[in-house]
Design a protein around this motif. Structure first.
Motif, PDB file in Angstrom:
ATOM      1  N   VAL A 198       0.653  -1.256  -0.093  1.00  0.00           N
ATOM      2  CA  VAL A 198      -0.015  -0.018  -0.137  1.00  0.00           C
ATOM      3  C   VAL A 198       0.983   1.211  -0.282  1.00  0.00           C
ATOM      4  CG1 VAL A 198      -1.592   1.333   1.277  1.00  0.00           C
ATOM      5  CG2 VAL A 198      -1.784  -1.017   1.279  1.00  0.00           C
ATOM      6  N   THR A 199       1.945   1.269   0.754  1.00  0.00           N
ATOM      7  CA  THR A 199       2.794   2.327   0.772  1.00  0.00           C
ATOM      8  C   THR A 199       3.355   2.840  -0.415  1.00  0.00           C
ATOM      9  OG1 THR A 199       3.420   1.711   3.262  1.00  0.00           O
ATOM     10  CG2 THR A 199       4.929   3.140   1.905  1.00  0.00           C
ATOM     11  N   THR A 200       3.809   1.685  -1.442  1.00  0.00           N
ATOM     12  CA  THR A 200       4.167   2.018  -2.661  1.00  0.00           C
ATOM     13  C   THR A 200       3.392   1.957  -3.808  1.00  0.00           C
ATOM     14  OG1 THR A 200       4.655  -0.266  -2.855  1.00  0.00           O
ATOM     15  CG2 THR A 200       6.457   0.915  -2.048  1.00  0.00           C
ATOM     16  N   ASP A 201       1.994   1.819  -3.500  1.00  0.00           N
ATOM     17  CA  ASP A 201       1.101   1.712  -4.431  1.00  0.00           C
ATOM     18  C   ASP A 201       0.445   3.295  -5.000  1.00  0.00           C
ATOM     19  OD1 ASP A 201      -1.164   1.433  -6.327  1.00  0.00           O
ATOM     20  OD2 ASP A 201      -2.278   0.144  -4.989  1.00  0.00           O
ATOM     21  N   THR A 202       1.186   3.946  -5.814  1.00  0.00           N
ATOM     22  CA  THR A 202       1.008   5.129  -6.025  1.00  0.00           C
ATOM     23  C   THR A 202      -0.490   5.579  -6.516  1.00  0.00           C
ATOM     24  OG1 THR A 202       1.842   4.932  -8.289  1.00  0.00           O
ATOM     25  CG2 THR A 202       3.242   5.719  -6.812  1.00  0.00           C
ATOM     26  N   THR A 203      -1.306   4.603  -6.977  1.00  0.00           N
ATOM     27  CA  THR A 203      -2.577   4.646  -7.730  1.00  0.00           C
ATOM     28  C   THR A 203      -3.659   5.002  -6.546  1.00  0.00           C
ATOM     29  OG1 THR A 203      -3.191   2.320  -7.493  1.00  0.00           O
ATOM     30  CG2 THR A 203      -2.096   3.070  -9.361  1.00  0.00           C
ATOM     31  N   ILE A 204      -3.319   4.815  -5.233  1.00  0.00           N
ATOM     32  CA  ILE A 204      -4.046   5.216  -4.099  1.00  0.00           C
ATOM     33  C   ILE A 204      -4.400   6.610  -4.085  1.00  0.00           C
ATOM     34  CG2 ILE A 204      -4.353   4.888  -1.680  1.00  0.00           C
ATOM     35  CD1 ILE A 204      -3.430   2.297  -1.702  1.00  0.00           C
ATOM     36  N   SER A 205      -3.332   7.533  -4.216  1.00  0.00           N
ATOM     37  CA  SER A 205      -3.238   8.897  -3.972  1.00  0.00           C
ATOM     38  C   SER A 205      -2.907   9.511  -5.182  1.00  0.00           C
ATOM     39  CB  SER A 205      -2.631   9.165  -2.697  1.00  0.00           C
ATOM     40  OG  SER A 205      -1.188   8.706  -2.812  1.00  0.00           O
ATOM     41  N   ASN A 258       0.433  15.721  -6.485  1.00  0.00           N
ATOM     42  CA  ASN A 258       0.932  17.173  -6.842  1.00  0.00           C
ATOM     43  C   ASN A 258       0.552  18.482  -6.081  1.00  0.00           C
ATOM     44  OD1 ASN A 258       2.583  15.977  -8.759  1.00  0.00           O
ATOM     45  ND2 ASN A 258       1.034  15.986 -10.360  1.00  0.00           N
ATOM     46  N   ASP A 259      -0.861  18.228  -5.716  1.00  0.00           N
ATOM     47  CA  ASP A 259      -1.624  19.292  -4.997  1.00  0.00           C
ATOM     48  C   ASP A 259      -1.421  19.341  -3.511  1.00  0.00           C
ATOM     49  OD1 ASP A 259      -2.570  20.439  -7.128  1.00  0.00           O
ATOM     50  OD2 ASP A 259      -4.495  19.086  -7.181  1.00  0.00           O
ATOM     51  N   TYR A 260      -1.174  18.322  -2.737  1.00  0.00           N
ATOM     52  CA  TYR A 260      -1.265  18.058  -1.404  1.00  0.00           C
ATOM     53  C   TYR A 260       0.127  17.298  -0.840  1.00  0.00           C
ATOM     54  CZ  TYR A 260      -6.044  19.232  -1.760  1.00  0.00           C
ATOM     55  OH  TYR A 260      -7.369  19.812  -1.938  1.00  0.00           O
ATOM     56  N   GLY A 261       0.878  16.635  -1.723  1.00  0.00           N
ATOM     57  CA  GLY A 261       2.068  15.826  -1.283  1.00  0.00           C
ATOM     58  C   GLY A 261       3.265  16.505  -1.256  1.00  0.00           C
ATOM     59  N   THR A 262       3.360  17.701  -1.277  1.00  0.00           N
ATOM     60  CA  THR A 262       4.708  18.221  -1.328  1.00  0.00           C
ATOM     61  C   THR A 262       5.137  18.737   0.152  1.00  0.00           C
ATOM     62  OG1 THR A 262       3.921  20.252  -1.976  1.00  0.00           O
ATOM     63  CG2 THR A 262       4.743  18.764  -3.699  1.00  0.00           C
ATOM     64  N   GLY A 263       4.353  18.534   1.155  1.00  0.00           N
ATOM     65  CA  GLY A 263       4.637  19.135   2.385  1.00  0.00           C
ATOM     66  C   GLY A 263       5.321  18.123   3.412  1.00  0.00           C
ATOM     67  N   PHE A 264       5.277  18.177   4.636  1.00  0.00           N
ATOM     68  CA  PHE A 264       6.229  17.729   5.570  1.00  0.00           C
ATOM     69  C   PHE A 264       5.524  15.962   5.457  1.00  0.00           C
ATOM     70  CE2 PHE A 264       5.574  15.501   9.954  1.00  0.00           C
ATOM     71  CZ  PHE A 264       6.989  15.302  10.156  1.00  0.00           C
ATOM     72  N   ILE A 265       4.226  15.640   5.364  1.00  0.00           N
ATOM     73  CA  ILE A 265       3.934  14.242   4.967  1.00  0.00           C
ATOM     74  C   ILE A 265       3.973  14.069   3.606  1.00  0.00           C
ATOM     75  CG2 ILE A 265       2.033  12.458   5.366  1.00  0.00           C
ATOM     76  CD1 ILE A 265       3.282  13.524   7.725  1.00  0.00           C
ATOM     77  N   ASN A 266       4.662  13.405   3.123  1.00  0.00           N
ATOM     78  CA  ASN A 266       4.744  12.873   1.566  1.00  0.00           C
ATOM     79  C   ASN A 266       3.720  12.012   1.221  1.00  0.00           C
ATOM     80  OD1 ASN A 266       6.012  10.408   1.924  1.00  0.00           O
ATOM     81  ND2 ASN A 266       8.090  11.281   2.204  1.00  0.00           N
ATOM     82  N   PRO A 267       3.522  11.527  -0.081  1.00  0.00           N
ATOM     83  CA  PRO A 267       2.398  10.481  -0.280  1.00  0.00           C
ATOM     84  C   PRO A 267       2.470   9.260   0.149  1.00  0.00           C
ATOM     85  CG  PRO A 267       3.018  11.799  -2.311  1.00  0.00           C
ATOM     86  CD  PRO A 267       3.795  12.214  -1.239  1.00  0.00           C
TER      87      PRO A 267
END
Length: 292
Positions: free
Chosen positions: A258-265, A270-279
């Motif tokens: 799940v951690t490596t499954d990029t299709t989940i998020s 691009n809009d939300y994943g550039t902060g302290f918590i990455n995807p």
């Protein structure tokens, strides 16, 4: 050998001190005027809320102790009224670190019950800290303060970012401080080790959505001031990622998968994943929270 060790230790200490001093020196406290009476202060750590009336002021969160002089200088540009009440939205140090510097004999510190317990534990772990980090008032579910025509309503939301989150709503000014139950424009940090949960986080945001209207100004724990439309979009994003994660869990996928499954998020990264918590961190948190 001991001499060399001492030199090395001193060098490390000086290096770390320089970094700390540099970080403190570079922090600028900025002020957003949200209404005639409510302001948001941004520096390093959680966003600070400040309500000012004719006789006193009300402060929400206080970032780190080392920034207190800068924060006080910024507040002085807004008002010379004393801080009658200081409120912590939850227990994390970037929201409570300055408690002792602001909790004077003119100020009453208020938290949710679980925050008081967390701060008591912090005192046990670090007895060198001042007892002024502790609140004089704590509450379980809801508290109201009446200030010169303004009603300030604080209410507990359960197992969201932590186990002690509270939001503060200034009814007349129509401003809601959500603490870290909302990270505007970025993925949230959900502290599972301190009682946070995905379901609780979404439920807390839905509770806020019911309370506010289209004109409400939202102070998030981190990020820029927000509004009901943006919060609605944020909730839809979290629910979509939650549903995708649940489907992955039901199909038998592991935490690593799940951690490596990029299709989940990926449509939100691009809009939300550039902060302290990455995807990757977000998907991991969702899996662990929803699997239990």
């Amino acid at each position: 050998m001991n001499h060399l060790k001492s030199i090395f230790t001193l060098a490390i200490f000086m290096f770390l001190s320089t970094i700390s001093w540099s970080q403190e020196k570079n922090v600028i406290i900025t002020i957003d005027t949200l209404t005639n009476e409510v302001y948001m202060l941004t520096g390093q750590g959680g966003n600070i809320g400040l309500y000012v009336n004719a006789t006193n002021s009300f402060m929400i969160d206080d970032q780190f102790a080392r920034l207190s002089p800068k924060i006080k200088q910024a507040i002085a540009t807004i008002t010379n009224q004393p801080i009658s009440y200081l409120f912590n939205t939850h227990m994390h140090g970037d929201h409570t670190g300055g408690n002792a510097e602001f909790n004077t004999n003119k100020t009453t510190l208020i938290t949710q019950d679980n925050v008081r317990k967390s701060l008591e534990e912090r005192l046990i772990e670090k007895p060198e800290l001042s007892k002024e980090i502790l609140p004089e008032i704590s509450f379980s579910e809801e508290l109201k303060i009446y200030q010169d025509g303004e009603t300030i309503m604080a209410f507990h939301v359960h197992n969201a970012h932590t186990n002690g989150d509270a939001m503060i709503y200034f009814i007349k000014n129509n401003v809601l401080h959500m603490g870290d139950t909302y990270f505007s424009g970025r993925y949230p940090y959900i502290d599972l080790d301190n009682g946070g949960s995905v379901d609780g986080y979404i439920s807390a945001q839905k509770k806020a959505l019911i309370l506010i209207d289209e004109l409400t100004v939202i102070i998030p724990g981190h990020g820029r001031p927000s509004n009901k439309k943006e919060l609605s979009t944020y909730i839809a994003m979290l629910e979509d990622i939650k549903n995708n994660t649940l489907k992955a869990i039901e199909s038998g996928k592991t935490l690593e998968q799940v951690t490596t499954d990029t299709t989940i998020s990926d449509i939100y990264d691009n809009d939300y994943g550039t902060g302290f918590i990455n995807p990757e961190k977000l998907r991991s948190t969702f899996y662990i929270s929803l699997k239990n």
